[in-house]
Scaffold this motif. Structure first.
Motif, PDB file in Angstrom:
ATOM      1  N   ALA A 115      23.940  20.047   8.527  1.00 58.01           N
ATOM      2  CA  ALA A 115      24.251  20.494   9.891  1.00 58.01           C
ATOM      3  C   ALA A 115      25.499  21.370   9.894  1.00 58.01           C
ATOM      4  N   ALA A 116      26.509  20.965   9.134  1.00 60.99           N
ATOM      5  CA  ALA A 116      27.726  21.768   9.040  1.00 60.99           C
ATOM      6  C   ALA A 116      27.433  23.121   8.401  1.00 60.99           C
ATOM      7  N   ALA A 117      26.602  23.128   7.381  1.00 64.58           N
ATOM      8  CA  ALA A 117      26.244  24.377   6.715  1.00 64.58           C
ATOM      9  C   ALA A 117      25.451  25.278   7.652  1.00 64.58           C
ATOM     10  N   ALA A 118      24.538  24.690   8.423  1.00 61.09           N
ATOM     11  CA  ALA A 118      23.744  25.480   9.362  1.00 61.09           C
ATOM     12  C   ALA A 118      24.627  26.147  10.407  1.00 61.09           C
ATOM     13  N   LYS A 119      25.603  25.399  10.914  1.00 60.28           N
ATOM     14  CA  LYS A 119      26.511  25.979  11.912  1.00 60.28           C
ATOM     15  C   LYS A 119      27.342  27.096  11.299  1.00 60.28           C
ATOM     16  N   GLN A 120      27.829  26.863  10.091  1.00 65.89           N
ATOM     17  CA  GLN A 120      28.640  27.873   9.405  1.00 65.89           C
ATOM     18  C   GLN A 120      27.851  29.160   9.188  1.00 65.89           C
ATOM     19  N   LEU A 121      26.596  29.020   8.786  1.00 67.40           N
ATOM     20  CA  LEU A 121      25.803  30.186   8.404  1.00 67.40           C
ATOM     21  C   LEU A 121      25.089  30.854   9.562  1.00 67.40           C
ATOM     22  N   PHE A 122      24.570  30.049  10.521  1.00 68.54           N
ATOM     23  CA  PHE A 122      23.637  30.596  11.494  1.00 68.54           C
ATOM     24  C   PHE A 122      23.918  30.239  12.952  1.00 68.54           C
ATOM     25  N   GLY A 123      24.710  29.190  13.208  1.00 70.17           N
ATOM     26  CA  GLY A 123      25.001  28.845  14.579  1.00 70.17           C
ATOM     27  C   GLY A 123      24.222  27.645  15.103  1.00 70.17           C
ATOM     28  N   ASP A 124      24.401  27.357  16.386  1.00 72.27           N
ATOM     29  CA  ASP A 124      23.933  26.107  16.975  1.00 72.27           C
ATOM     30  C   ASP A 124      22.413  25.952  16.989  1.00 72.27           C
ATOM     31  N   ASP A 125      21.670  27.042  17.129  1.00 78.12           N
ATOM     32  CA  ASP A 125      20.214  26.922  17.178  1.00 78.12           C
ATOM     33  C   ASP A 125      19.679  26.311  15.871  1.00 78.12           C
ATOM     34  N   HIS A 126      20.219  26.739  14.756  1.00 78.75           N
ATOM     35  CA  HIS A 126      19.784  26.192  13.478  1.00 78.75           C
ATOM     36  C   HIS A 126      20.268  24.753  13.300  1.00 78.75           C
ATOM     37  N   VAL A 127      21.407  24.423  13.874  1.00 83.77           N
ATOM     38  CA  VAL A 127      21.886  23.037  13.804  1.00 83.77           C
ATOM     39  C   VAL A 127      20.888  22.111  14.485  1.00 83.77           C
ATOM     40  N   SER A 128      20.377  22.510  15.634  1.00 83.15           N
ATOM     41  CA  SER A 128      19.419  21.664  16.349  1.00 83.15           C
ATOM     42  C   SER A 128      18.136  21.497  15.550  1.00 83.15           C
ATOM     43  N   LYS A 129      17.731  22.514  14.831  1.00 82.31           N
ATOM     44  CA  LYS A 129      16.527  22.417  13.995  1.00 82.31           C
ATOM     45  C   LYS A 129      16.769  21.508  12.791  1.00 82.31           C
ATOM     46  N   VAL A 130      17.947  21.594  12.204  1.00 77.05           N
ATOM     47  CA  VAL A 130      18.307  20.700  11.100  1.00 77.05           C
ATOM     48  C   VAL A 130      18.311  19.253  11.585  1.00 77.05           C
ATOM     49  N   THR A 131      18.933  19.027  12.723  1.00 80.10           N
ATOM     50  CA  THR A 131      19.000  17.677  13.287  1.00 80.10           C
ATOM     51  C   THR A 131      17.613  17.110  13.542  1.00 80.10           C
ATOM     52  N   ALA A 132      16.728  17.926  14.065  1.00 80.51           N
ATOM     53  CA  ALA A 132      15.360  17.485  14.356  1.00 80.51           C
ATOM     54  C   ALA A 132      14.597  17.140  13.081  1.00 80.51           C
ATOM     55  N   ALA A 133      14.805  17.922  12.019  1.00 80.76           N
ATOM     56  CA  ALA A 133      14.111  17.657  10.752  1.00 80.76           C
ATOM     57  C   ALA A 133      14.529  16.311  10.180  1.00 80.76           C
ATOM     58  N   TRP A 134      15.822  16.049  10.178  1.00 82.72           N
ATOM     59  CA  TRP A 134      16.302  14.753   9.654  1.00 82.72           C
ATOM     60  C   TRP A 134      15.882  13.594  10.549  1.00 82.72           C
ATOM     61  N   LYS A 135      15.899  13.790  11.858  1.00 80.68           N
ATOM     62  CA  LYS A 135      15.472  12.739  12.775  1.00 80.68           C
ATOM     63  C   LYS A 135      14.022  12.364  12.521  1.00 80.68           C
ATOM     64  N   SER A 136      13.189  13.343  12.154  1.00 80.93           N
ATOM     65  CA  SER A 136      11.773  13.095  11.908  1.00 80.93           C
ATOM     66  C   SER A 136      11.533  12.207  10.696  1.00 80.93           C
ATOM     67  N   VAL A 137      12.527  12.126   9.782  1.00 81.52           N
ATOM     68  CA  VAL A 137      12.380  11.235   8.626  1.00 81.52           C
ATOM     69  C   VAL A 137      13.250   9.991   8.771  1.00 81.52           C
ATOM     70  N   GLY A 138      13.769   9.776   9.962  1.00 81.72           N
ATOM     71  CA  GLY A 138      14.520   8.551  10.246  1.00 81.72           C
ATOM     72  C   GLY A 138      15.975   8.576   9.881  1.00 81.72           C
ATOM     73  N   VAL A 139      16.551   9.782   9.726  1.00 85.37           N
ATOM     74  CA  VAL A 139      17.975   9.904   9.386  1.00 85.37           C
ATOM     75  C   VAL A 139      18.673  10.580  10.564  1.00 85.37           C
ATOM     76  N   SER A 140      19.624   9.887  11.172  1.00 81.22           N
ATOM     77  CA  SER A 140      20.349  10.432  12.331  1.00 81.22           C
ATOM     78  C   SER A 140      21.634  11.101  11.889  1.00 81.22           C
ATOM     79  N   ILE A 141      21.988  12.174  12.566  1.00 81.34           N
ATOM     80  CA  ILE A 141      23.251  12.850  12.327  1.00 81.34           C
ATOM     81  C   ILE A 141      24.210  12.442  13.422  1.00 81.34           C
ATOM     82  N   GLY A 142      25.265  11.736  13.030  1.00 87.55           N
ATOM     83  CA  GLY A 142      26.197  11.193  14.005  1.00 87.55           C
ATOM     84  C   GLY A 142      27.054  12.245  14.672  1.00 87.55           C
TER      85      GLY A 142
END
Length: 278
Positions: free
Chosen positions: A251-278
């Motif tokens: 998530a930190a890398a996504a924000k650094q490279l691409f911004g908030d839209d990519h962060v939300s996509k990263v968060t959704a991918a991890w949530k789909s496998v049962g890993v939450s980003i605090g």
């Protein structure tokens, strides 16, 4: 127009000739009739070129280290990075083929060397499963780049071609870990003392998260998704990073490279496998 940096030097040794590392049978500018030596020389060049072109990494250590490999280490399909060299067995007469001929297997080993010289993930438990997953991911990305495949068209299988009796199967699936009876969600995480805490089994969970992100973003997976994973590995991860920690790193890398839209996509991918980003 500036030219691309040259690939790192490569040296291939025949481990069956005695001594350690064996007899040097192929290096830059040389030739050999040894098939596995030629295979690993070529495939190491493809993978090193992939990391160099996509991420600006010159050799596995980022410092242009010579790529040293040993072939003919014994029967079977074993391939491993020993901290100094890439080692490859010969396969066998009936079931297991030559691992040097499988690009993503070579890519997996190369990525293990990258991991050693960056985050240094410990080969145990979740950090070890991450190590295996990241090595699978970048091995497959190198193959996809070499074949010109998009995320949607690729098969996302690791090690296709390794088994003579099952030519269309492989070792693991990044897309569908369950094909190999590996968990794809934290609810099925395997608690075990074997295999260093199940590193070759639980790796399916973070691998599936990468697949979901790559296909959500679309196009060529080594571009945005690959850059996020690479940046997370090389800038934010450390030796004992677990799944949640790596999710936060991506998530930190996504924000650094691409911004908030990519962060939300990263968060959704991890949530789909049962890993939450605090």
């Amino acid at each position: 127009m500036t030219s691309s940096p040259a690939l790192p030097a490569r040296q291939i040794y025949d481990a069956s000739k005695g001594g350690d590392p064996g007899k040097l049978i192929l290096q830059d500018g040389g030739t050999t009739q040894d098939g596995p030596a030629n295979n690993v020389y070529e495939n190491l060049g493809i993978v090193a070129g992939f990391f160099q072109e996509q991420f600006g990494r010159q050799s596995y250590d980022g410092k242009n280290a010579t790529l040293k490999a040993r072939v003919h280490t014994g029967p079977g399909g074993n391939a491993y990075w020993d901290g100094l060299r890439f080692n490859f067995a010969d396969g066998d007469a009936s079931k297991v083929g030559d691992p040097t001929a499988v690009l993503d297997v070579v890519g997996h080993m190369y990525t293990e060397a990258v991991i050693q010289t960056t985050a240094g993930l410990e080969l145990n438990g979740q950090s070890g499963a991450l190590l295996m997953s990241i090595a699978d991911v970048f091995g497959v990305l190198a193959k996809q780049k070499h074949l010109g495949q998009t995320a949607e068209k690729a098969d996302w299988l690791v090690g296709v071609g390794l088994f003579k009796d099952k030519p269309d199967t492989g070792l693991r699936s990044i897309k569908e870990p369950s094909l190999y009876k590996h968990p794809a969600h934290m609810s099925s995480y395997v608690e075990t003392y074997s295999d260093n805490g199940g590193v070759h089994t639980n790796c399916g969970i973070p691998s599936r998260a990468f697949y979901l992100l790559a296909t959500d973003l679309g196009g060529q997976a080594w571009e945005a998704a690959g850059k996020i994973w690479y940046t997370a590995l090389t800038r934010y991860a450390s030796r004992d990073t677990d799944f949640e920690g790596f999710a936060q790193a991506t998530a930190a890398a996504a924000k650094q490279l691409f911004g908030d839209d990519h962060v939300s996509k990263v968060t959704a991918a991890w949530k789909s496998v049962g890993v939450s980003i605090g």
